[in-house]
Design an enzyme around this catalytic site. Structure first.
Site, mmCIF file in Angstrom:
data_model
loop_
_atom_site.group_PDB
_atom_site.id
_atom_site.type_symbol
_atom_site.label_atom_id
_atom_site.label_comp_id
_atom_site.label_asym_id
_atom_site.label_seq_id
_atom_site.Cartn_x
_atom_site.Cartn_y
_atom_site.Cartn_z
ATOM 1 N N ASP A 110 0.803 -1.226 0.000
ATOM 2 C CA ASP A 110 0.000 0.000 0.000
ATOM 3 C C ASP A 110 0.833 1.272 0.000
ATOM 4 O O ASP A 110 0.341 2.341 0.378
ATOM 5 C CB ASP A 110 -0.977 0.002 1.177
ATOM 6 C CG ASP A 110 -2.116 0.985 0.987
ATOM 7 O OD1 ASP A 110 -2.424 1.302 -0.171
ATOM 8 O OD2 ASP A 110 -2.672 1.449 1.989
ATOM 9 N N ASP A 115 -4.108 -4.763 -5.002
ATOM 10 C CA ASP A 115 -3.397 -3.515 -5.302
ATOM 11 C C ASP A 115 -1.962 -3.684 -5.792
ATOM 12 O O ASP A 115 -1.366 -2.725 -6.304
ATOM 13 C CB ASP A 115 -3.334 -2.568 -4.088
ATOM 14 C CG ASP A 115 -4.662 -2.365 -3.412
ATOM 15 O OD1 ASP A 115 -5.695 -2.545 -4.076
ATOM 16 O OD2 ASP A 115 -4.671 -2.026 -2.224
ATOM 17 N N ASP A 156 -13.127 1.503 6.009
ATOM 18 C CA ASP A 156 -12.023 1.765 5.095
ATOM 19 C C ASP A 156 -10.959 2.648 5.732
ATOM 20 O O ASP A 156 -9.873 2.802 5.179
ATOM 21 C CB ASP A 156 -12.536 2.465 3.837
ATOM 22 C CG ASP A 156 -13.490 1.595 3.046
ATOM 23 O OD1 ASP A 156 -13.227 0.391 2.936
ATOM 24 O OD2 ASP A 156 -14.499 2.118 2.546
#
Length: 332
Positions: free
Chosen positions: A121, A159, A306
């Protein structure tokens, strides 16, 4: 910030997990206990339902508090299968073993997201991941060993590929990341009944699917069962399917799965973190009416935050009122 909303960020025995996704508030003890309880009230074949999830616990709590109507709505989450995200900071063996044991008892498939790539991330909401390549290889090896010969479906590293393309992951790390992903695909596919889908972002992130083709090839898509789209995001089934078919053709017909956990009302433009007014999407199923779409899955665990936005708790924390909104707004 048009990324997937990360699903597993930290805490509980699971620890920090997910990038554009939010971490499930599931722990080894609850899954192990669930495995001994048998089937949930509503079967969700072919995928296993965690019988003691945060949604189940919340339902029970609300019933004791006299909130029967809210508890009934939350059943739309509690009785449907959602992926488990083993924490990267600890040995995944206990959680994975307990889940596949439960799935084996019901003859179903356990669904997981593997989310522990180094430099995860890009240091954002779900920062972390394995300390280095060696640590990652060890972790994914334990993950695969814990699955054994059980039936499992693994969404590999949300991701990770898209961050190579959008420039978030530094170029110096690209080759190592692609090599680790390719090795992870091979390691997981060594298990006889494990399906692997390499994450490929969402239509609102990498808008030109051709940009994904070569990175996915270098990351082992040829050996995988396919790719995953819309993990922790809100793009509609129609939009995501159209995008996926374009990418599939570019990859020689590779199949894909779609995260439908929160896309019932589609995206809210400009809001990627806990957008209000969203709804549960199509329940998990392999009946997609589209040959190239192997399944609709709830990869993001509905009801988990989130991040600290829109009044939400830290990423990955169970947020009952948001879960209730998703359920209340759902079509069924």
């Amino acid at each position: 910030m048009r990324r997937l909303i990360r699903t597993l960020a930290a805490l509980s025995v699971l620890g920090i997990v997910a990038g554009c996704s939010s971490a499930p508030d599931v722990n080894e003890a609850s899954v192990a206990g669930a495995a001994s309880k048998g089937e949930p009230a509503l079967a969700a074949a072919p995928f296993w339902v965690e019988p003691d999830s945060p949604a189940v616990q919340q339902m029970e709590r609300w019933r004791r508090q006299g909130r029967a109507q809210d508890a009934d709505l939350l059943q739309r989450i509690a009785e449907r299968p959602a992926a488990l995200w083993p924490a990267g900071e600890i040995d995944p063996t206990p959680l994975v073993s307990a889940a596949v044991a439960g799935a084996r008892r019901t003859g179903q498939t356990a669904v997981f997201a593997a989310y522990n790539i180094p430099h995860r991330d890009c240091g954002q909401h779900s920062a972390g991941g394995a300390a280095d390549a060696g640590a990652y290889r060890q972790w994914i090896g334990r993950f695969a060993d814990a699955i054994g010969d059980a039936k499992a479906l693994v969404v590999l590293e949300p991701d990770a590929v898209a961050h190579i393309i959008d420039g978030c992951t530094p170029p110096a790390l690209h080759a190592e990341r692609e090599r680790l992903l390719s090795e992870a695909v091979q390691r997981l596919k060594a298990q006889p009944h494990t399906k692997v889908y390499l994450d490929a972002g969402n239509p609102d992130w990498i808008r030109e699917p051709f940009k994904l083709v070569e990175p996915l090839r270098r990351s082992g898509i040829a050996q995988a069962d396919g790719f995953a789209l819309n993990v922790s995001n809100f793009q509609t089934n129609d939009t995501t399917t159209a995008y996926g078919l374009r990418l599939s053709r570019a990859l020689g017909g590779k199949h894909f799965v779609i995260d439908t956990s929160r896309n019932g009302n589609g995206p809210l433009p400009g809001v990627w973190c806990n957008p209000p007014g969203r709804a549960l999407g199509t329940p998990p199923t392999t009946d997609t009416d589209q040959p190239a779409v192997d399944a609709y899955l709830w990869i993001k665990r509905p009801g988990e935050s989130d991040g600290e936005c829109q009044g939400g708790p830290a990423a990955g924390r169970w947020w009952p009122e948001y879960a209730l909104g998703l359920a209340r707004n759902a079509a069924d």
